[in-house]
Design a protein around this motif. Structure first.
Motif, mmCIF file in Angstrom:
data_model
loop_
_atom_site.group_PDB
_atom_site.id
_atom_site.type_symbol
_atom_site.label_atom_id
_atom_site.label_comp_id
_atom_site.label_asym_id
_atom_site.label_seq_id
_atom_site.Cartn_x
_atom_site.Cartn_y
_atom_site.Cartn_z
ATOM 1 N N SER A 234 -8.480 -8.331 0.867
ATOM 2 C CA SER A 234 -7.037 -8.588 0.895
ATOM 3 C C SER A 234 -6.331 -7.855 2.025
ATOM 4 O O SER A 234 -5.176 -8.145 2.328
ATOM 5 C CB SER A 234 -6.410 -8.187 -0.432
ATOM 6 O OG SER A 234 -6.529 -6.781 -0.643
ATOM 7 N N ALA A 235 -7.015 -6.873 2.644
ATOM 8 C CA ALA A 235 -6.423 -6.024 3.689
ATOM 9 C C ALA A 235 -5.214 -5.254 3.147
ATOM 10 O O ALA A 235 -4.256 -4.991 3.870
ATOM 11 C CB ALA A 235 -6.045 -6.843 4.916
ATOM 12 N N MET A 236 -5.289 -4.885 1.867
ATOM 13 C CA MET A 236 -4.229 -4.132 1.220
ATOM 14 C C MET A 236 -4.833 -2.959 0.457
ATOM 15 O O MET A 236 -6.041 -2.908 0.216
ATOM 16 C CB MET A 236 -3.435 -5.021 0.250
ATOM 17 C CG MET A 236 -2.684 -6.154 0.895
ATOM 18 S SD MET A 236 -1.683 -7.097 -0.299
ATOM 19 C CE MET A 236 -2.958 -7.838 -1.306
ATOM 20 N N TYR A 237 -3.976 -2.039 0.065
ATOM 21 C CA TYR A 237 -4.367 -0.963 -0.846
ATOM 22 C C TYR A 237 -4.052 -1.431 -2.262
ATOM 23 O O TYR A 237 -2.904 -1.792 -2.566
ATOM 24 C CB TYR A 237 -3.609 0.321 -0.509
ATOM 25 C CG TYR A 237 -4.118 0.960 0.760
ATOM 26 C CD1 TYR A 237 -5.052 1.994 0.721
ATOM 27 C CD2 TYR A 237 -3.683 0.517 2.005
ATOM 28 C CE1 TYR A 237 -5.537 2.570 1.891
ATOM 29 C CE2 TYR A 237 -4.165 1.079 3.175
ATOM 30 C CZ TYR A 237 -5.092 2.107 3.106
ATOM 31 O OH TYR A 237 -5.585 2.668 4.266
ATOM 32 N N THR A 238 -5.049 -1.452 -3.116
ATOM 33 C CA THR A 238 -4.887 -2.024 -4.451
ATOM 34 C C THR A 238 -5.250 -1.013 -5.527
ATOM 35 O O THR A 238 -6.095 -0.135 -5.327
ATOM 36 C CB THR A 238 -5.762 -3.277 -4.618
ATOM 37 O OG1 THR A 238 -7.145 -2.909 -4.495
ATOM 38 C CG2 THR A 238 -5.424 -4.326 -3.564
ATOM 39 N N GLY A 239 -4.589 -1.159 -6.685
ATOM 40 C CA GLY A 239 -4.865 -0.303 -7.833
ATOM 41 C C GLY A 239 -4.193 -0.864 -9.066
ATOM 42 O O GLY A 239 -3.918 -2.067 -9.141
ATOM 43 N N LYS A 240 -3.912 0.005 -10.029
ATOM 44 C CA LYS A 240 -3.276 -0.413 -11.283
ATOM 45 C C LYS A 240 -2.080 0.490 -11.571
ATOM 46 O O LYS A 240 -2.145 1.706 -11.397
ATOM 47 C CB LYS A 240 -4.265 -0.321 -12.446
ATOM 48 C CG LYS A 240 -5.489 -1.226 -12.314
ATOM 49 C CD LYS A 240 -5.138 -2.694 -12.470
ATOM 50 C CE LYS A 240 -6.398 -3.559 -12.442
ATOM 51 N NZ LYS A 240 -6.076 -5.000 -12.618
ATOM 52 N N LEU A 241 -0.988 -0.139 -12.030
ATOM 53 C CA LEU A 241 0.238 0.575 -12.369
ATOM 54 C C LEU A 241 0.568 0.321 -13.834
ATOM 55 O O LEU A 241 0.808 -0.820 -14.236
ATOM 56 C CB LEU A 241 1.396 0.096 -11.485
ATOM 57 C CG LEU A 241 2.765 0.691 -11.786
ATOM 58 C CD1 LEU A 241 2.787 2.188 -11.501
ATOM 59 C CD2 LEU A 241 3.854 -0.025 -10.971
ATOM 60 N N SER A 242 0.579 1.387 -14.620
ATOM 61 C CA SER A 242 0.854 1.276 -16.051
ATOM 62 C C SER A 242 2.342 1.496 -16.313
ATOM 63 O O SER A 242 2.893 2.553 -15.997
ATOM 64 C CB SER A 242 0.029 2.322 -16.817
ATOM 65 O OG SER A 242 0.361 2.314 -18.190
ATOM 66 N N LEU A 243 2.985 0.476 -16.880
ATOM 67 C CA LEU A 243 4.398 0.566 -17.264
ATOM 68 C C LEU A 243 4.476 0.391 -18.779
ATOM 69 O O LEU A 243 4.142 -0.675 -19.294
ATOM 70 C CB LEU A 243 5.213 -0.514 -16.543
ATOM 71 C CG LEU A 243 5.150 -0.461 -15.002
ATOM 72 C CD1 LEU A 243 5.880 -1.652 -14.398
ATOM 73 C CD2 LEU A 243 5.720 0.846 -14.473
ATOM 74 N N THR A 244 4.882 1.434 -19.475
ATOM 75 C CA THR A 244 4.810 1.445 -20.937
ATOM 76 C C THR A 244 6.084 0.950 -21.602
ATOM 77 O O THR A 244 6.099 0.760 -22.823
ATOM 78 C CB THR A 244 4.502 2.866 -21.426
ATOM 79 O OG1 THR A 244 5.469 3.781 -20.873
ATOM 80 C CG2 THR A 244 3.105 3.294 -20.992
ATOM 81 N N MET A 245 7.146 0.741 -20.829
ATOM 82 C CA MET A 245 8.397 0.234 -21.398
ATOM 83 C C MET A 245 9.267 -0.299 -20.269
ATOM 84 O O MET A 245 9.034 -0.004 -19.099
ATOM 85 C CB MET A 245 9.142 1.339 -22.164
ATOM 86 C CG MET A 245 9.518 2.546 -21.321
ATOM 87 S SD MET A 245 10.159 3.946 -22.298
ATOM 88 C CE MET A 245 11.577 3.189 -23.075
ATOM 89 N N THR A 246 10.235 -1.137 -20.618
ATOM 90 C CA THR A 246 11.170 -1.638 -19.615
ATOM 91 C C THR A 246 12.136 -0.537 -19.219
ATOM 92 O O THR A 246 12.364 0.418 -19.963
ATOM 93 C CB THR A 246 11.953 -2.848 -20.142
ATOM 94 O OG1 THR A 246 12.680 -2.466 -21.325
ATOM 95 C CG2 THR A 246 11.035 -4.004 -20.484
ATOM 96 N N GLY A 247 12.722 -0.686 -18.048
ATOM 97 C CA GLY A 247 13.678 0.296 -17.564
ATOM 98 C C GLY A 247 13.420 0.640 -16.112
ATOM 99 O O GLY A 247 12.750 -0.093 -15.381
ATOM 100 N N TYR A 248 13.966 1.767 -15.686
ATOM 101 C CA TYR A 248 13.890 2.204 -14.288
ATOM 102 C C TYR A 248 12.728 3.168 -14.111
ATOM 103 O O TYR A 248 12.645 4.199 -14.773
ATOM 104 C CB TYR A 248 15.202 2.876 -13.883
ATOM 105 C CG TYR A 248 15.173 3.527 -12.527
ATOM 106 C CD1 TYR A 248 15.043 2.774 -11.364
ATOM 107 C CD2 TYR A 248 15.280 4.915 -12.412
ATOM 108 C CE1 TYR A 248 15.015 3.375 -10.116
ATOM 109 C CE2 TYR A 248 15.261 5.533 -11.165
ATOM 110 C CZ TYR A 248 15.128 4.758 -10.027
ATOM 111 O OH TYR A 248 15.101 5.361 -8.794
ATOM 112 N N TRP A 249 11.821 2.806 -13.192
ATOM 113 C CA TRP A 249 10.650 3.622 -12.886
ATOM 114 C C TRP A 249 10.674 4.049 -11.431
ATOM 115 O O TRP A 249 11.049 3.271 -10.545
ATOM 116 C CB TRP A 249 9.358 2.836 -13.136
ATOM 117 C CG TRP A 249 9.036 2.586 -14.576
ATOM 118 C CD1 TRP A 249 9.528 1.580 -15.376
ATOM 119 C CD2 TRP A 249 8.150 3.348 -15.404
ATOM 120 N NE1 TRP A 249 8.999 1.674 -16.636
ATOM 121 C CE2 TRP A 249 8.146 2.747 -16.688
ATOM 122 C CE3 TRP A 249 7.345 4.467 -15.179
ATOM 123 C CZ2 TRP A 249 7.374 3.235 -17.733
ATOM 124 C CZ3 TRP A 249 6.567 4.959 -16.220
ATOM 125 C CH2 TRP A 249 6.589 4.348 -17.484
#
Length: 283
Positions: A234-249
């Motif tokens: 993909s020519a990108m840096y990839t990983g995983k982002l865990s968001l446990t609830m809606t709102g401002y992160w």
């Protein structure tokens, strides 16, 4: 996603054509393969109209995936097989500079040309972006230019960081578009090094540490995050982002070089609530 939308548009157009009766043969059908996208602007020169399309409704600070079509105004037809390049240029009070961008390649339709541009700043009343499109048709060279209005994202959240690393090099780090959910999300970014005011090269084999926090909720983090590593495909840096609830992160960031030395960004601790490098997400 974009390939699917283009295919869907073509299917819908084809189905509509065959469903028309002979009584409607004089109806002009809209066969624009980019009909579901927004035409952001048109550059007019050399008896051509160069239409620029995107999924979003404006040129925005950060990553912009763009598609072009070149219309011959004399024949009212779109041109295939052209060779296309572009140069976005920011006109500032005391200097000019460009930004990271891809080559312009043939799209899914032979009259569509696609690529991306990463605008690292917005324009204002006295400073502005200009786009120059250089293109060749049957060996004849042409050029067209136009001022662009580049704005902050509609939610005014940070999606690009411009910084000087501890190696004294200048970098641009841009978050890729995503639709955040309460889940472990695919998460990716692009990292470029500024070689000169006009030239930028993609950076490979670095690392990007992520630490998402909710400032309004005691600055808590989340489990199961995966730091970003470079993906050759993909020519990108990839990983995983865990968001446990809606709102401002706030997604705090640290950029590491190939030997795992921190070039920029700070660890979040009880004494230090945020990194100087970060992305913002609100949903």
């Amino acid at each position: 996603m974009k390939t699917f939308k283009l295919l869907l548009a073509i299917i819908i157009i084809t189905s509509s054509f065959f469903s028309c009766s002979d009584d409607n043969d004089d109806v002009i059908m809209d066969e624009n393969p980019l009909a579901e996208f927004t035409m952001l602007t048109t550059l007019t020169a050399n008896s051509h109209a160069i239409e620029i399309y995107a999924e979003q409704d404006q040129f925005t600070v950060g990553y912009n995936e763009l598609s072009l079509r070149i219309k011959d105004n004399d024949t009212n037809s779109y041109i295939s097989g052209a060779e296309v390049s572009w140069m976005p240029l920011m006109h500032m009070a005391e200097m000019q500079h460009s930004c990271p961008r891809s080559s312009v390649l043939q799209g899914g339709d032979d009259t569509v040309y696609t690529g991306f541009v990463i605008f690292q700043m917005a324009g204002n009343e006295t400073e502005y972006w200009e786009m120059t499109i250089n293109y060749s048709i049957d060996g004849v060279e042409y050029s067209a230019s136009k001022e662009l209005e580049v704005n902050m994202p509609s939610d005014n959240k940070r999606r690009v960081n411009v910084f000087t690393g501890s190696d004294d090099s200048r970098y641009i780090l841009a978050m890729m578009p995503m639709e955040p959910e309460v889940a472990v999300n695919d998460f990716s970014a692009m990292l470029y090094k500024m070689d000169s005011m006009m030239a930028f090269s993609p950076v490979r084999d670095y690392g990007i540490l992520i630490d998402p926090r909710m400032p309004s909720m005691g600055n808590h983090t989340s489990p199961n995050n995966v730091d970003l590593t470079y993906d050759e495909v993909s020519a990108m840096y990839t990983g995983k982002l865990s968001l446990t609830m809606t709102g401002y992160w706030v997604v705090n960031l640290q950029v590491l070089n190939a030997t795992s030395e921190v070039l920029k960004g700070e660890e979040v601790t009880d004494e230090n609530e945020a990194s100087s490098l970060f992305f913002e997400i609100e949903f």
